[in-house]
Scaffold this motif. Structure first.
Motif, mmCIF file in Angstrom:
data_model
loop_
_atom_site.group_PDB
_atom_site.id
_atom_site.type_symbol
_atom_site.label_atom_id
_atom_site.label_comp_id
_atom_site.label_asym_id
_atom_site.label_seq_id
_atom_site.Cartn_x
_atom_site.Cartn_y
_atom_site.Cartn_z
ATOM 1 N N PHE A 194 0.672 -1.149 -0.110
ATOM 2 C CA PHE A 194 -0.113 0.038 -0.088
ATOM 3 C C PHE A 194 0.823 1.316 -0.138
ATOM 4 N N ARG A 231 1.767 2.202 -3.398
ATOM 5 C CA ARG A 231 0.614 2.640 -4.291
ATOM 6 C C ARG A 231 0.786 4.626 -3.806
ATOM 7 N N VAL A 259 -12.585 2.680 8.015
ATOM 8 C CA VAL A 259 -11.630 2.240 8.126
ATOM 9 C C VAL A 259 -11.084 1.264 6.447
ATOM 10 N N TYR A 260 -12.620 0.645 6.103
ATOM 11 C CA TYR A 260 -12.138 -0.364 4.829
ATOM 12 C C TYR A 260 -12.764 1.017 4.179
ATOM 13 N N ALA A 261 -13.225 2.100 3.339
ATOM 14 C CA ALA A 261 -13.382 3.256 2.893
ATOM 15 C C ALA A 261 -13.396 3.781 2.113
ATOM 16 N N PRO A 309 -9.756 5.476 0.847
ATOM 17 C CA PRO A 309 -9.263 4.938 -0.833
ATOM 18 C C PRO A 309 -7.857 5.172 -0.500
ATOM 19 N N LEU A 335 -18.344 -1.492 1.294
ATOM 20 C CA LEU A 335 -17.137 -1.814 1.465
ATOM 21 C C LEU A 335 -17.247 -2.719 2.749
ATOM 22 N N LYS A 370 -16.815 -5.390 4.913
ATOM 23 C CA LYS A 370 -15.035 -5.823 5.299
ATOM 24 C C LYS A 370 -13.891 -6.009 4.429
ATOM 25 N N ILE A 371 -13.541 -4.932 3.244
ATOM 26 C CA ILE A 371 -13.386 -5.163 2.022
ATOM 27 C C ILE A 371 -13.260 -3.395 1.641
ATOM 28 N N ARG A 372 -11.800 -3.881 1.210
ATOM 29 C CA ARG A 372 -11.256 -2.390 0.637
ATOM 30 C C ARG A 372 -11.041 -2.010 -0.801
ATOM 31 N N PRO A 373 -11.427 -0.992 -0.977
ATOM 32 C CA PRO A 373 -11.277 -0.721 -2.747
ATOM 33 C C PRO A 373 -10.274 -1.401 -3.188
ATOM 34 N N GLU A 374 -9.440 -1.591 -3.288
ATOM 35 C CA GLU A 374 -8.426 -1.455 -3.496
ATOM 36 C C GLU A 374 -7.934 -2.952 -4.393
#
Lengths: 96, 451
Positions: free
Chosen positions: A8, A11, A41-43, A45, B262, B266-270
C-alpha cells in the motif's frame, strides 16, 4: 495471486502531495471509540484511518485524496471535522 | 467567517452594495467550470475561474473516456486540438462471475475518424486544455485558491465568493458553482434542501504503464484506436461495477462501488481492483503493467432525482456539483454532461447580465436550455436506471444467470441432445432462484427507460 500487488505504501508513493501544515481533517478519537461500524477504515481509498488497540481511530491527513468518502460514510456525530486543504495544497493527480 | 471550504460553511452577508468587481465568478476549473468561463469570456464579459488545485485537473479523477459530441457546439474542430490518448473505436460490456465472463464487443471504424465519438484522455491534460481555451478568450484563471464560502446580499442573493487568499472577497453579478461532487457551495446556498443526501459511489483507479505495442496487441487495435470496457459483476456483491480503458502507453483499470458496501463486506477498494486484475478475463490484458498512479474520487451517481436546484438568485450549479453524472448501465458519462451544463450556465449568465436581471427569474434560461438538451433530457429519461442497475438482481443474479446461460448454450454435451434455449433459461433461473415476475418487472423498467 498470479503477480504481485504493490504494497500500500508503494501504491501511495505514486501520488503527488503538497502537504499543508494545517490538518484539513481532524478526527475525534473519543467519538470513534463508540463506533460499531468503522466504515472509514474500509472505505477511505488512501487508508488513512487506522484502528488503535484501545478502540479509537488514528488518522493522518497528509496523503488524503480529498474525495469526501470519510465524511459521507461516517456515522459518528461530530467525529470528523472536514474541510478542503488550503489553496494549492493537498493531492495533485498527474493522470487523473 | 468561513476560513476553509467544508460542510457546514456559512455565507458572509455584505451589507454595503457589492462592488461588482467582475461579471461572473466560476468556482472550479473542471470541464463544467472551464466551459462556463469560456462562454462568458467569449461574450466579452469579465470572468474569474477559481481552481483550488495548483493546476486544472489536479483534484480530478474519472474512468477515462470523454465523449466529445457536445464540444461541436463549443470548440469547432475540437478533435484537432484536444489532448487525446486514444480514440475509442471498440466498446465492450463484460458481464462476469469469479470464473466466467460474457462480453458483448462492438467496434466501428466510424469512431476512428472525424468527427469522432469517444476518446481516452488524462484529466490533467484535458482540464488544462479546456481551461486554456477559456483563458485565451480572456477568462482569468486563478489556481491554488479555495472558494471558502458565498457572499450574499442582505436579501440573500449570492453576490460573490470568499476565498482563502488575503483580501480574498470577490464580488460578481453571477456565481457559477462547478465545485465538484461535494459542492459545499451548492449546499451552502440551500440548493439541496429536501433532496435525499449521499447518493455517491467511490471510484478507485490504477493507471498501469504498458508499452504502446503491447496495448495495441492485447486490445486488438492499432494507431490511435482505443478500447473501453465496462464490467458488471466484479465488485464482490457490493453495488457498483468496473472499467478498463486503454491510453496510449498505459491502461486505466478500476472499480466504482457503494462506499457503505465496503464496510459491510469488510473489504477495501484496492482489494477489489486487485481481484478484478486477477480475473482470468482481465489478467492477460493488464499483466506486467507498472503502477503509474493510484487515484480515487467520489461520483454522484444518484441521477435526476438527486439533483439539487440548479438556479438561485445570482447563482447557478453545473457538472458534478449538480450530480450530472450518468451511471446507467451501458452509459457511463460525466464530462460531456459537465461541458454541456457549463456551456449553458455561461450563456444564461451572459443573457441575465445583458438583461440586467441576475435574479433567479433572470437566470431561468439555464434550466430551459438544460431541459431542451441532452443534459436533463437523458437524465430525466434514465431517472429509474440507477436504482435498477445498483439493485441486487442486476448486480449479482443476472450476471451469474447470463454467464450460465451462455455456458449452457456453448457447452457441448453429446451424446445428450442439445437443450432448447427456453428450457435452458428455466433451468438457469431455477439455479439462481430468480423469479419470472422479478425478471419481467426489471425488463419492463429497462425497456421503459432505455426504449
Amino acid at each position: 495471486m498470479s503477480y504481485g500487488q504493490p504494497a500500500f505504501d508503494d501504491r501511495m508513493s505514486t501520488v503527488d502531495f503538497d502537504v499543508a501544515e494545517r490538518a484539513h481533517i481532524t478526527v475525534d478519537s473519543e467519538v470513534c471509540r463508540s463506533c460499531r461500524t468503522t466504515d472509514c477504515v474500509y472505505a477511505c481509498p488512501a487508508k488513512l484511518f487506522v484502528p488503535t488497540s484501545d478502540g479509537g481511530i488514528l488518522f493522518n491527513y497528509e496523503q488524503c485524496f480529498e474525495c469526501g468518502t470519510c465524511y459521507q460514510v461516517c456515522s459518528g456525530n461530530g467525529a470528523l471535522s472536514w474541510t478542503y486543504p488550503d489553496g494549492g495544497h493537498g493531492v495533485a493527480f498527474r493522470k487523473g | 467567517m468561513a476560513e476553509h471550504a467544508g460542510p457546514g460553511t456559512r455565507s458572509a452577508v455584505i451589507t454595503a452594495p457589492p462592488q461588482r468587481e467582475v461579471d461572473v465568478v466560476v468556482v472550479g476549473a473542471g470541464p463544467a467550470g472551464s466551459a462556463a468561463a469560456l462562454e462568458v469570456a467569449r461574450a466579452g464579459h469579465s470572468v474569474v475561474l477559481l481552481e483550488r488545485g495548483p493546476y486544472p485537473g489536479a483534484k480530478n479523477v474519472y474512468g477515462g473516456v470523454v465523449y466529445g459530441r457536445v464540444l461541436d457546439e463549443l470548440v469547432p474542430r475540437w478533435w484537432e486540438q484536444m489532448p487525446v490518448q486514444r480514440w475509442v473505436t471498440r466498446r465492450s460490456t463484460m458481464i462476469m462471475t469469479p470464473t466466467q465472463a460474457l462480453t458483448v464487443d462492438f467496434r466501428t471504424q466510424a469512431w476512428g475518424g472525424p468527427p469522432y465519438n469517444g476518446a481516452t484522455a488524462h484529466r490533467s491534460d484535458l482540464d488544462g486544455w479546456l481551461a486554456g481555451l477559456a483563458e485565451k478568450e480572456g477568462a482569468v484563471v486563478v489556481p491554488s485558491t479555495v472558494a471558502t464560502g458565498l457572499l450574499r446580499s442582505a436579501e440573500g442573493a449570492v453576490v460573490g465568493v470568499r476565498t482563502d487568499r488575503p483580501d480574498g472577497d470577490l464580488t460578481a453579478k453571477v456565481v457559477i458553482a462547478c465545485d465538484g461532487v461535494n459542492s459545499f457551495l451548492a449546499k451552502e446556498a440551500g440548493m439541496f434542501a429536501g433532496k435525499p443526501a449521499g447518493h455517491v459511489t467511490l471510484g478507485v483507479k490504477e493507471t498501469l504503464r504498458l508499452p504502446r505495442e503491447v496495448v495495441d496487441e492485447r486490445f486488438g487495435v492499432t494507431g490511435r484506436d482505443g478500447v473501453d470496457i465496462e464490467i458488471l459483476g466484479c465488485t464482490g456483491g457490493i453495488p457498483g461495477g468496473g472499467f478498463l480503458y486503454t491510453n496510449l502507453d498505459s491502461v486505466s483499470v478500476g472499480v466504482v462501488v457503494d462506499p457503505h458496501g465496503l464496510a459491510a463486506r469488510k473489504i477495501r477498494p484496492e482489494e477489489l481492483v486487485a481481484e478484478l486484475k486477477r480475473h482470468p478475463a482481465v489478467e492477460p490484458l493488464v499483466r506486467g503493467g507498472e503502477l503509474l498512479e493510484y487515484s480515487a474520487h467520489l461520483i454522484p451517481e444518484g441521477g435526476y432525482d438527486t439533483m439539487p436546484d440548479l438556479v438561485g438568485d445570482g447563482f447557478l450549479v453545473a457538472g458534478d456539483a449538480a450530480a450530472m453524472c450518468l451511471a446507467a448501465g451501458i452509459w457511463l458519462e460525466g464530462v460531456n454532461f459537465a461541458i454541456g451544463a457549463g456551456m449553458y450556465a455561461g450563456r444564461a449568465a451572459v443573457d441575465a447580465i445583458r438583461a440586467k436581471d441576475t435574479s433567479k427569474a433572470g437566470l431561468a434560461s439555464y434550466r430551459r436550455m438544460l431541459d431542451e438538451s441532452f443534459v436533463l433530457g437523458d437524465h430525466r429519461k434514465l431517472r429509474r436506471v440507477p436504482g435498477l442497475v445498483l439493485g441486487q438482481r442486476v448486480q449479482q443474479d443476472y450476471p451469474a444467470l447470463l454467464c450460465d446461460l451462455a455456458q449452457g448454450l456453448f457447452h457441448v454435451d453429446n451424446p445428450r441432445p442439445k437443450p432448447g434455449l427456453f428450457k435452458l433459461m428455466r433451468r438457469v433461473m431455477k439455479w439462481h432462484g430468480i423469479k419470472a415476475r422479478d425478471l419481467l418487472s426489471d425488463a419492463l423498467t429497462g425497456v421503459r427507460s432505455f426504449g
